[in-house]
Design an enzyme around this catalytic site. Sequence first.
Site, PDB file in Angstrom:
ATOM      1  CB  SER A 276      -2.279   4.762   5.436  1.00 47.48           C
ATOM      2  OG  SER A 276      -2.186   3.937   5.635  1.00 47.48           O
TER       3      SER A 276
ATOM      4  CG  ASP B  50      -1.803  -1.255   0.767  1.00 42.35           C
ATOM      5  OD1 ASP B  50      -2.447  -1.397  -0.146  1.00 42.35           O
ATOM      6  OD2 ASP B  50      -3.390  -0.813   1.496  1.00 42.35           O
TER       7      ASP B  50
ATOM      8  CB  CYS C 106       1.080  -6.060   3.435  1.00 39.45           C
ATOM      9  SG  CYS C 106       2.784  -5.489   3.243  1.00 39.45           S
ATOM     10  CG  ASP C 107      -2.044  -2.034   4.942  1.00 37.79           C
ATOM     11  OD1 ASP C 107      -1.352  -2.872   5.048  1.00 37.79           O
ATOM     12  OD2 ASP C 107      -1.856  -1.845   4.715  1.00 37.79           O
ATOM     13  CE  LYS C 108      -6.358  -2.610   1.825  1.00 41.98           C
ATOM     14  NZ  LYS C 108      -4.954  -2.189   1.979  1.00 41.98           N
TER      15      LYS C 108
ATOM     16  CD  GLU D  56      -4.257   2.156   3.322  1.00 41.76           C
ATOM     17  OE1 GLU D  56      -5.148   1.180   4.040  1.00 41.76           O
ATOM     18  OE2 GLU D  56      -3.974   2.613   2.458  1.00 41.76           O
TER      19      GLU D  56
ATOM     20  CB  CYS E 104       5.084  -0.529   8.225  1.00 40.76           C
ATOM     21  SG  CYS E 104       5.727   0.475   6.103  1.00 40.76           S
TER      22      CYS E 104
END
Length: 542
Positions: free
Chosen positions: A466, A78, A119-121, A440, A191
Site C-alpha cells: 500500500s 483498497d 482511488c488507487d486503481k 497489497e 486517504c
Amino acid sequence: MRSDEIKIGAERAPHRALLKSLGLTDQDLAKPFIGIANSYTSIVPGHIHLRALGEAVKEGILEAGGTPFEFNTIAVCDGIAMGHEGMRYSLPSRELIADSVEIMMQAHRLDGMVLISNCDKVTPGMLMAAARLDVPAISVTGGPMASGILEGQKVGVNNVFEAVGKVFAGKMTEKESVALENAACPGCGSCNGMFTANTMACVTEALGMSLPYCATALANGALKQRIAKKTGEKIVELTKKDVKPSQIMTQKAFENAIAVDMALGGSTNTVLHVSAIAKEAGVKLQLSTFNDAGKKIPHLCSMVPSGPYDMEDLGNAGGLPALIKELKPFVNFDALTVTGKTVGENIAEAKVINAEVIRPLNNPVHKEGGIAILKGNLAPQGAVVKMAAVSPKMLKHQGPAKVYDSEKEASEAMKRHEVKAGDVVVIRYEGPKGGPGMPEMLMPTATIAGMGLSESVALITDGRFSGATRGPCIGHVAPEAFDGGPIAALRNGDIITVDIPNRVLKVELSEQELKERLAAWKPRKPKISKGILARFCPVLLE
C-alpha cells in the site's frame, strides 16, 4: 466528429430516435457528445461524493456548448479490501475499468470524455483508457479527505492500521484503538497522505491530464467543485480543437510525472501504474528510467505516512504548480497540458508559500528521490522500495530470513511474536500469478511498524505494498516465486542483504547453491482456476 456516425444521415434516424427518447433536442444532437466516466459508489470513501462532481462537470459541459452523457465504472477501496481475499481483486480492477471506459466510448461514438476518479486503481485505469482511445480527454480526480484530529494530532487510516500492531504489542489498549478509528477518517475523499490514490492524482496533474491544483483540492471543498465545472468547460474546447491525449501524454510528460513522483516520495505502486499508462500511450519506460530519476531528483516533500504533512498542507503550500516550479531543472516546461497551455505557462504565477512543506532544491528532505529499483541475485528483474519512507538506520540491512508462503501466514506469525529485531521477513507466492492478483500487504507492514520494528526489520515480497506503507519494505520482487524466481528458493535463516543506496537486494548464497535449490524447486498449482482472477493473471504479467 465521431458522434456524426450515430446522428447524421437518413440511415441514422433510428439512432436519433433513441437519443431523442432521452429528452434530447435537435439542438442537443448538433453539439459535441461528451462522455463522463464516473466511478461513484456508496461504499468507497474516496468516491461517495463523485455524483456532485459529476453534476458540476455537466454544468460546465452544457455552458460550453456540449451534450453530456454520464456512465459509471466500478471502484475498489483498497483500505476496505486490505488483509483478506478481497485485496486480490484490486489490481485486476484496473484493467476492467480501462476496458469499461473503452467499451462505452467506442460503442456510443462519443467525441470527448471527462474521467472522474479518485482511488488507487481507478485513476490509472481511466488514464489507460484515455491513452488507448486517444479521443480528447481530461481527468478530474476526486480529491483527498481532510486529516482526522485526535488529542490535537493529525491522524489518518494509516495510523489505524498501525494501531493493530500496537495492540498486539501491548502498546495501545483496544479502547484507545476505537477512539482512533472513530477520529481517523472525518469525511469523504481519498486517504489524507501521499498514498497511492493521491500519488496518482499528483501524477495525473503532472502528466498534464488534469487542471492545475486539482490533485490537492480537498474532496469536500468549493475549489474542487469549481475545478470540476472548469473541467467540463475545458473538455468541450479540447474536443472542438481535437486535442488528443497522444499530444499530452508524451515522453516529456511521463518524465515530468516521474520527477514529481520522486520529489513527493510517492507510492511504489506508481511504477506499476505509470508503466501501464505509458504502454497504452506507446511511450517506452524502462525500470532504469525510475532509478535514473531517483538518483538525480531530490525528495522535497515530507508527506504522510513517512512525514508530518498531509495533502491539505501540500495544497496550502502552493500545490503541484509550486512544486513543479521548484523542480525547474528536471521538468520539461514545454510539454502540452489539457489547459491548452504548456506546463511552463500553467505555473508561471505559482509560488511556494511554505518552504517547510515544499522544500527548496538546496535543502531537500533527502538528496535522492522517493523510489528506488533494487536488483541482485534475489531480484534479477528488479524490486521496488519507497526509499523516502525508510529510516536512515535501515537503508542498509543484513539479517536472517523468516520465510512465509502467504500474507496470512506472515500476519499470524507476527501475532505470535515470531518476528524479532534484525529479521528479514519474506512473503512469497503473492505475485500476479501466485497471489493471484498481486495483493497489497499493508496489514503485515503496518503491524511491524506498530510493534516498533520498522527500524530493525525489513520485509520483502513478490507482492506489493500500500502507499500507506513505511519502513524498509521491498515489493514487486521479480521473477515471482510462482514462476520459480530466486525468492522461491529462500529458506529460514538465509542471510539477506538490503543495500538501498547501492540499489542491491541479494541473498548470501553461492551461485551454485542457489542454482541447485532452484533446480529442486517444484511448481505449484494455481490457487484459483476460475473467475476474474484466473482470467486476469496473464494480463497483469504482460
